[in-house]
Scaffold this active site. Structure first.
Site, PDB file in Angstrom:
ATOM      1  N   HIS A  89       0.728  -1.289   0.095  1.00 31.51           N
ATOM      2  CA  HIS A  89       0.036  -0.012  -0.188  1.00 31.51           C
ATOM      3  C   HIS A  89       1.070   1.369  -0.015  1.00 31.51           C
ATOM      4  CE1 HIS A  89      -3.916  -1.944   1.970  1.00 31.51           C
ATOM      5  NE2 HIS A  89      -3.387  -2.506   0.793  1.00 31.51           N
TER       6      HIS A  89
ATOM      7  N   GLU B  40       1.219   3.758   1.934  1.00 32.70           N
ATOM      8  CA  GLU B  40       1.516   4.112   3.175  1.00 32.70           C
ATOM      9  C   GLU B  40       2.857   3.160   3.504  1.00 32.70           C
ATOM     10  OE1 GLU B  40      -1.577   3.400   2.394  1.00 32.70           O
ATOM     11  OE2 GLU B  40      -2.916   4.229   3.938  1.00 32.70           O
TER      12      GLU B  40
END
Length: 189
Positions: free
Chosen positions: A67, A69
């Protein structure tokens, strides 16, 4: 003015910084989309300087943990040569999931700023609130709604286009099957 009303006593200067860095996160989301990934972007900032950036890469890397992040936090850890990312702010276009929220807690990110809420898997307040769980040894300050409409529209447009492409593909497959059934095998392929 609507942002100032929404965020209350945040200074306009902080709000200007939040909008600036969220815009950079949206640029990262555009890069993900250009690669066929879900358009989510992240930017980690310390002392008003970008430390690391990330964008979704789960599809191309065949990695459910890739992802935006996570990519950003991994890059930052390598750059600062520490898994603890003290005194940092993470800007992300979509509310983090449980995996990403957990990584933020473990890496000791100080503040999270996200654009669009995720009503299905959001772990920073929408479904659950892992980043501010009182039993954890670290909680993050959270601001949400920075460029929320723009971040939400970026995601909606992507999924609208994906649905349209799938519909067109199904239509083309039906057309080819009909041609094949009519004995026009030479027209197919």
């Amino acid at each position: 003015m609507k942002y100032k009303e929404f965020f209350g006593d945040l200074s306009l200067t902080q709000l200007d910084r939040d909008v600036h860095f969220m815009t950079l996160a949206m640029q990262q989301a555009c890069k993900a989309e250009a690669r066929g990934e879900v358009p989510v972007g992240a930017v980690l900032v310390k002392d008003d300087k970008v430390v690391a950036v990330g964008s979704n890469d789960s599809i191309s890397q065949h990695d459910p943990s890739a992802h935006a992040e996570m990519q950003c936090l991994r890059q930052a850890g390598k750059l600062v040569e520490n898994y603890r990312l003290l005194d940092t702010t993470l800007y992300v276009t979509l509310e983090p999931c449980a995996m990403c929220a957990g990584a933020m807690v473990h890496s000791r990110v100080t503040r999270l700023v996200y654009g669009a809420k995720d009503e299905k898997t959001g772990a920073a307040g929408s479904v659950i609130d892992l980043v501010r769980h009182p039993k954890f040894n670290h909680q993050l300050d959270v601001s949400h709604g920075v460029l929320e409409q723009e971040c939400s529209e970026q995601l909606r447009a992507f999924f609208r286009r994906r649905r349209k492409e799938k519909k067109e593909l199904k239509k083309e497959l039906k057309r080819l099957e009909a041609l094949k059934a009519d004995g026009n095998d030479s027209a197919v392929g």
